[in-house]
Write a protein that holds these residues in place. Structure first.
Motif, PDB file in Angstrom:
ATOM      1  N   PRO A   1      42.802  36.680  32.049  1.00  0.00           N
ATOM      2  CA  PRO A   1      41.506  36.685  32.735  1.00  0.00           C
ATOM      3  C   PRO A   1      40.450  35.941  31.912  1.00  0.00           C
ATOM      4  CG  PRO A   1      41.876  38.791  31.637  1.00  0.00           C
ATOM      5  CD  PRO A   1      43.036  37.918  31.281  1.00  0.00           C
ATOM      6  N   SER A   2      39.539  35.289  32.630  1.00  0.00           N
ATOM      7  CA  SER A   2      38.412  34.664  31.941  1.00  0.00           C
ATOM      8  C   SER A   2      37.353  35.756  31.763  1.00  0.00           C
ATOM      9  CB  SER A   2      37.901  33.513  32.817  1.00  0.00           C
ATOM     10  OG  SER A   2      36.574  33.244  32.496  1.00  0.00           O
TER      11      SER A   2
ATOM     12  N   GLU B   1      34.258  41.642  35.302  1.00  0.00           N
ATOM     13  CA  GLU B   1      34.905  41.769  36.613  1.00  0.00           C
ATOM     14  C   GLU B   1      36.350  41.269  36.573  1.00  0.00           C
ATOM     15  OE1 GLU B   1      33.817  39.837  40.695  1.00  0.00           O
ATOM     16  OE2 GLU B   1      31.997  40.588  39.685  1.00  0.00           O
ATOM     17  N   ASN B   2      36.542  40.109  35.960  1.00  0.00           N
ATOM     18  CA  ASN B   2      37.900  39.539  35.897  1.00  0.00           C
ATOM     19  C   ASN B   2      38.849  40.436  35.099  1.00  0.00           C
ATOM     20  OD1 ASN B   2      37.293  37.333  37.420  1.00  0.00           O
ATOM     21  ND2 ASN B   2      36.753  36.037  35.664  1.00  0.00           N
TER      22      ASN B   2
ATOM     23  N   LYS C   1      39.910  43.240  37.334  1.00  0.00           N
ATOM     24  CA  LYS C   1      40.951  42.758  38.259  1.00  0.00           C
ATOM     25  C   LYS C   1      42.285  42.671  37.532  1.00  0.00           C
ATOM     26  CE  LYS C   1      38.588  39.575  41.321  1.00  0.00           C
ATOM     27  NZ  LYS C   1      38.346  38.141  41.505  1.00  0.00           N
TER      28      LYS C   1
ATOM     29  N   ILE D   1      43.163  34.567  35.954  1.00  0.00           N
ATOM     30  CA  ILE D   1      42.073  35.113  36.760  1.00  0.00           C
ATOM     31  C   ILE D   1      40.766  34.521  36.259  1.00  0.00           C
ATOM     32  CG2 ILE D   1      40.991  37.233  37.578  1.00  0.00           C
ATOM     33  CD1 ILE D   1      43.646  38.564  37.177  1.00  0.00           C
ATOM     34  N   GLY D   2      40.303  33.510  37.002  1.00  0.00           N
ATOM     35  CA  GLY D   2      39.094  32.821  36.579  1.00  0.00           C
ATOM     36  C   GLY D   2      38.359  32.298  37.784  1.00  0.00           C
TER      37      GLY D   2
ATOM     38  N   SER E   1      40.080  32.084  41.251  1.00  0.00           N
ATOM     39  CA  SER E   1      40.623  33.283  41.904  1.00  0.00           C
ATOM     40  C   SER E   1      39.946  33.547  43.232  1.00  0.00           C
ATOM     41  CB  SER E   1      40.414  34.521  41.025  1.00  0.00           C
ATOM     42  OG  SER E   1      41.170  34.412  39.887  1.00  0.00           O
TER      43      SER E   1
END
Ligand code: ATP
Ligand code: MG
Length: 437
Positions: free
Chosen positions: A351-352, A359-360, A363, A405-406, A409
């Motif tokens: 994830p970023s 948030e990422n 997720k 996830i960036g 997404s």
């Protein structure tokens, strides 16, 4: 596993002592740490890969009916004196004394010990054949340890031993191992070529080395390309089929330099099929008949009640060397990609993240938990650093699949990428299916 929790001491700089890719990469990604010349500690990431390799070796040994056991690393000198190798083995043997002054040694191999175990209990041909193996550390005081885990002093080896009544039966055991080795390396994504080899200090007259092609290999090899085309699936685990398999392989020219005959090579192999390159020995099998059983008086009753020396073979796979060898075979353009069967993790979620945007990460954690439930071995890169550094790091670690996830997404679709391929947007269901197939 969360990357921030994982003990994985990644280093930025290229270790100066490491000459080849696999050694550099294993040090950089903290798979191993040298403790002294030719002796390494295996840190969590490296250990995980080695254990996966070990498990494939074990499963394939069990499939041909070999039985696992465990012999000690420290052996008594007595049995080695019986076989005559206590003096013959040379400087590579690490000799030690216990507090009573008894001569002991750290086993470089186990022919003597297994023969001693066998002779104390098996007395009749009726108990034959037997195939025994163990996976255990070995020590050889190599004069020039180098290339990291590829040539070290202490290394992890699978060694198996066969016991048969006759030469003919012993060759059936040899063929089974030959087959098992090809399947084992194939499951690790390696093309290992069996090559007629010299028997060296083990002795005997029938021997094959299993060699994978790599520029950094120490063995020079000469082979007919056609040997790579033989399809293993055509053989079954029966004596006739396996005999045919060995003939199919051995009828094609493939040798290391000790056995190379330039005249024969040029006569038998078309120019365009000639392969002259380097390779890494990952396994070695020997048939040596009664070389150890005779001096060690390992006798069995044959069908007529006559005593005869049992016929033996031995079969080694360098489990720890394979970790380095597989890196050599798969490293390309600064990207490492583990074959799925031995990758330290099945997939990594990247994830970023930044201080103000969690948030990422949230997720990513949801997906992480979902994958865990499905028994997928997943790593989550929860480290707070920029994406380009993350990608560089994962190019080194080599986990074959990434979920990113960036910015790209979508609500229910995620960027899924197989290393060296273009990424695609997929739903979690589709990702699961891909990972499970
Ligand atoms: P080499 O020719 O590479 O020195 P060897 O012929 O002496 O090896 P074997 O006795 O055939 O080795 O051992 C079986 C396997 O164990 C080898 O095929 C190799 O994969 C592995 N092995 C042997 N020596 C080492 C070592 N020093 N470090 C790591 N692995 C090793
Ligand atoms: Mg060898």
């Amino acid at each position: 596993m969360y990357l921030s929790k994982l003990f994985i001491p990644i280093t930025k700089s290229l270790p100066s002592e490491a000459k080849i890719k696999s050694h550099q990469l294993m040090l950089r990604t903290g798979m191993i740490k040298q403790s002294s010349a030719g002796i390494y500690s295996w840190l969590p990431l490296g250990y995980k890969v080695m254990k996966k390799i070990e498990q494939i070796v074990r499963e394939e040994q069990n499939l041909i009916g070999a039985q696992e056991m465990l012999m000690p690393t420290i052996q008594s000198s007595e049995i080695w004196k019986e076989s005559g190798r206590y003096d013959d083995y040379g400087e590579e043997m690490l000799k030690i004394k216990d507090r009573q002054g008894r001569e002991m040694l750290y086993g470089p191999t186990n022919e003597e010990l297994v023969t001693d175990i066998f002779r104390s209990s098996i007395k009749s041909y009726k108990s034959l054949p037997q195939l025994l193996y163990h996976i255990q550390w070995k020590f050889r005081d190599e004069i020039r340890p180098r290339f990291g885990v590829m040539r070290c002093k202490e290394f992890y080896m699978k060694d198996a031993y066969s016991f048969d009544l006759s030469d003919e039966d012993a060759k059936k055991s040899y063929n089974k191992m030959f087959y098992s080795y090809l399947k084992t390396f194939d499951r690790m994504g390696l093309k290992a070529i069996p090559m007629a080899a010299d028997t060296g200090p083990i002795g005997g007259d029938l021997s094959h080395e299993f060699v994978i092609l790599a520029e950094t290999g120490e063995s020079k090899i000469y082979a007919d390309k056609n040997i790579c085309e033989i399809n293993l699936n055509q053989y079954e685990l029966t004596d006739t089929s396996l005999q045919k398999m060995r003939e199919d392989f051995t009828n094609i020219y493939a040798v290391t330099d000790e056995k190379h005959n330039p005249e024969k090579f040029n006569k038998n192999v078309k120019k365009e099929n000639q392969m002259i390159t380097k390779g890494i020995e990952v396994g070695h099998i020997f048939y040596f008949s009664d070389k150890y059983s005779k001096p060690m008086n390992c006798l069995i009753d044959d069908k007529d009640g006559k005593k005869t020396s049992v016929k033996m073979g031995s079969y080694g796979i360098g489990v720890s060397r394979l970790v380095g060898a597989i890196i050599e075979a798969n490293y390309n353009n600064d990207v490492m990609k583990w074959p799925k069967s031995i990758s330290p993790y099945d997939v990594v979620i990247i994830p970023s993240i930044s201080k103000n945007n969690r948030e990422n990460l949230e997720k990513a954690e949801k997906i992480y938990n979902e994958l865990k439930k499905q028994n997928i071995d997943v790593l989550l890169d929860d480290v707070d650093e920029n994406m380009s550094n993350k990608f560089k790091k994962h190019d080194l670690i080599g986990i074959p699949y990434q979920i990113i996830i960036g910015s790209k997404s979508e609500v229910n679709n995620f960027e899924f990428k197989e290393l060296n391929f273009k990424s695609e947007q997929l739903s979690l269901d589709k990702i699961l299916k891909k990972l499970k197939s």
